[in-house]
Design an enzyme around this catalytic site. Structure first.
Site, PDB file in Angstrom:
ATOM      1  CE  LYS A 190       2.002  -2.457  -9.880  1.00  0.00           C
ATOM      2  NZ  LYS A 190       3.177  -2.455  -9.040  1.00  0.00           N
ATOM      3  CE  LYS A 235      -2.972   1.928  -5.399  1.00  0.00           C
ATOM      4  NZ  LYS A 235      -1.791   1.067  -5.298  1.00  0.00           N
ATOM      5  CE  LYS A 270       5.227   5.606  -4.523  1.00  0.00           C
ATOM      6  NZ  LYS A 270       5.183   4.215  -4.917  1.00  0.00           N
TER       7      LYS A 270
HETATM    8  P1  TYM Z   1       4.099   1.141  -2.998  1.00  0.00           P
HETATM    9  O1  TYM Z   1       5.385   1.814  -3.293  1.00  0.00           O
HETATM   10  O2  TYM Z   1       3.112   1.002  -4.093  1.00  0.00           O
HETATM   11  O3  TYM Z   1       3.377   1.828  -1.787  1.00  0.00           O
HETATM   12  C1  TYM Z   1       4.014   2.033  -0.525  1.00  0.00           C
HETATM   13  C2  TYM Z   1       3.007   1.871   0.600  1.00  0.00           C
HETATM   14  O4  TYM Z   1       1.932   2.809   0.440  1.00  0.00           O
HETATM   15  C3  TYM Z   1       0.683   2.115   0.490  1.00  0.00           C
HETATM   16  N1  TYM Z   1      -0.270   2.816  -0.399  1.00  0.00           N
HETATM   17  C4  TYM Z   1      -1.474   3.251  -0.026  1.00  0.00           C
HETATM   18  N2  TYM Z   1      -2.125   3.204   1.146  1.00  0.00           N
HETATM   19  C5  TYM Z   1      -3.361   3.769   1.211  1.00  0.00           C
HETATM   20  N3  TYM Z   1      -3.961   4.370   0.150  1.00  0.00           N
HETATM   21  C6  TYM Z   1      -3.347   4.440  -1.053  1.00  0.00           C
HETATM   22  N4  TYM Z   1      -3.936   5.050  -2.074  1.00  0.00           N
HETATM   23  C7  TYM Z   1      -2.044   3.863  -1.184  1.00  0.00           C
HETATM   24  N5  TYM Z   1      -1.161   3.762  -2.208  1.00  0.00           N
HETATM   25  C8  TYM Z   1      -0.080   3.102  -1.710  1.00  0.00           C
HETATM   26  C9  TYM Z   1       0.990   0.723  -0.015  1.00  0.00           C
HETATM   27  O5  TYM Z   1       0.028  -0.210   0.412  1.00  0.00           O
HETATM   28  C10 TYM Z   1       2.350   0.476   0.595  1.00  0.00           C
HETATM   29  O6  TYM Z   1       2.225   0.016   1.925  1.00  0.00           O
HETATM   30  N6  TYM Z   1       5.203  -3.742  -3.113  1.00  0.00           N
HETATM   31  C11 TYM Z   1       5.273  -2.556  -2.296  1.00  0.00           C
HETATM   32  C12 TYM Z   1       6.673  -2.235  -1.831  1.00  0.00           C
HETATM   33  C13 TYM Z   1       7.327  -3.363  -1.112  1.00  0.00           C
HETATM   34  C14 TYM Z   1       7.058  -3.799   0.217  1.00  0.00           C
HETATM   35  C15 TYM Z   1       7.951  -4.863   0.452  1.00  0.00           C
HETATM   36  C16 TYM Z   1       6.161  -3.373   1.195  1.00  0.00           C
HETATM   37  C17 TYM Z   1       8.323  -4.136  -1.613  1.00  0.00           C
HETATM   38  N7  TYM Z   1       8.679  -5.041  -0.669  1.00  0.00           N
HETATM   39  C18 TYM Z   1       7.961  -5.536   1.685  1.00  0.00           C
HETATM   40  C19 TYM Z   1       6.183  -4.050   2.420  1.00  0.00           C
HETATM   41  C20 TYM Z   1       7.063  -5.100   2.655  1.00  0.00           C
HETATM   42  C21 TYM Z   1       4.768  -1.355  -3.123  1.00  0.00           C
HETATM   43  O7  TYM Z   1       4.816  -1.358  -4.311  1.00  0.00           O
HETATM   44  O8  TYM Z   1       4.375  -0.306  -2.378  1.00  0.00           O
END
Ligand code: TYM
Length: 332
Positions: A117, A199, A202
């Site tokens: 990032k 990957k 979004k």
């Molecule tokens: P975020 O918003 O980027 O993504 C949400 C969830 O989707 C999963 N994910 C994927 N899994 C498979 N293939 C992909 N291409 C893909 N893109 C995203 C992510 O692994 C995630 O599980 N930091 C986290 C949000 C967060 C969080 C937490 C998660 C904040 N606090 C506490 C768990 C526990 C995030 O940015 O996810």
């Protein structure tokens, strides 16, 4: 809502940075829905994490409730799970500050997501981006969570969460439960359709690489038709065939067939037919979710009420952990 204390605790979050991707759905939310049948589940919108990159405030506000509607449309059931918004449970931020004082500069510097990032946002490498995993650790540890359903990209953040918890427990006695990641064997890393070595995200600029859960069926099928694959014609899973392997993983995750069964099913077919079949399966899976979403998103008052109610219960749980942490540290 009744939450039994005997069940193990599941918690996870998603950032409101855009419409969920197929990666979010397959890698995380599909499991969230499944797990709520047997566990005590807390799911939240990580809006504070989204401040680490610049977002238009009106857009963030709108997307936060849109994302709640998306979660419900994907099958998260407020009768079974707690749904809330991170900023409405201030204990997350309070614990995060404490945990920052027990996290080393060196270990945060090694986080691959921070490095990625920082490259993408080189004009805004803020302290929040650096401390991001600590807020995530606070999100998880404050509920004494047992399992955290996430995609592979978040596993490193879960490891540091365990390290921080361990360090604190060693210094002050048992305070935090050590959480474990809950990751699907396949589909934990859905790749971009335009570049299967990166990957699916979004916030991807290349719209052809990315399927959003709200894409219309024709767009979905067209994007799959254009999906980048190698030139060989046989359909099989292999690490050196990332394009076709990605499509196989998607088909397998959504059909609940093992990869070998999918290979067998398409044994006599070429890449062209297979791409259309994957696109059709994705479109068919997402159609009812889209119907639900467009219905739910209209009642913003109800979405806000759901989150406020969720936050009240979550806050009560979170306060218990925070109180014990403050006591141990001599914080009045
Ligand atoms: P975020 O918003 O980027 O993504 C949400 C969830 O989707 C999963 N994910 C994927 N899994 C498979 N293939 C992909 N291409 C893909 N893109 C995203 C992510 O692994 C995630 O599980 N930091 C986290 C949000 C967060 C969080 C937490 C998660 C904040 N606090 C506490 C768990 C526990 C995030 O940015 O996810």
């Amino acid at each position: 809502m009744m939450i039994s204390d005997k069940k193990k605790t599941i918690m996870s979050g998603i950032q409101p940075t855009g419409v969920f991707s197929l990666g979010n759905y397959i890698g995380a939310i599909k499991n969230w829905k499944k797990l709520q049948e047997d566990y005590k589940c807390l799911y939240f919108i990580a809006n504070l994490h989204s401040l680490t990159v610049r977002m238009d405030p009106e857009k963030l506000k709108k997307l936060t409730l849109d994302c709640v509607a998306m979660l419900l449309a994907c099958g998260v059931d407020v009768e079974k799970s707690l749904v809330f918004i991170q900023s409405q449970v201030p204990e997350h931020s309070q614990l995060s500050w404490v945990l920052q004082c027990y996290t080393q500069f060196g270990e945060l510097s090694r986080m691959t997501q921070f490095k990625d990032k920082s490259l993408k946002n080189s004009d805004n490498i803020n302290a929040g981006l650096f401390g991001y995993p600590v807020l995530m650790a606070a999100d998880i540890l404050i509920y004494q969570s047992d399992f955290v359903p996430i995609g592979a990209d978040q596993k490193q953040h879960l490891e540091i969460t365990r390290d921080i918890a361990n360090r604190f427990n060693n210094l002050y006695g048992q305070t935090f439960k050590l959480p474990q990641p809950y990751v699907s064997e396949l589909g934990d890393r859905v790749m971009s359709l335009a570049d299967p070595t990166s990957k699916m995200s979004k916030s991807d600029k290349n719209k052809n690489g990315f399927i959003s859960i709200l894409d219309p069926p024709d767009d979905i099928i067209n994007k799959f038709k254009k999906a980048v694959t190698d030139s060989e014609a046989r359909i099989y899973y292999s690490p050196d065939k990332p394009g076709i392997s990605n499509l196989l993983a998607i088909y397998s995750a959504l059909s609940d067939l093992g990869v070998e069964e999918v290979e067998r099913k398409f044994e006599s077919k070429g890449y062209g037919d297979f791409k259309v079949a994957v696109g059709e399966l994705v479109a068919k899976t997402l159609a009812p979710i889209q119907d639900q979403y467009y219905h739910l998103v209209k009642d913003r008052g109800e979405l806000a009420r759901i989150c406020e109610k969720g936050a009240e219960v979550a806050s009560e749980m979170a306060r218990k952990t925070l109180r014990s942490v403050y006591e141990k540290l001599g914080i009045l």
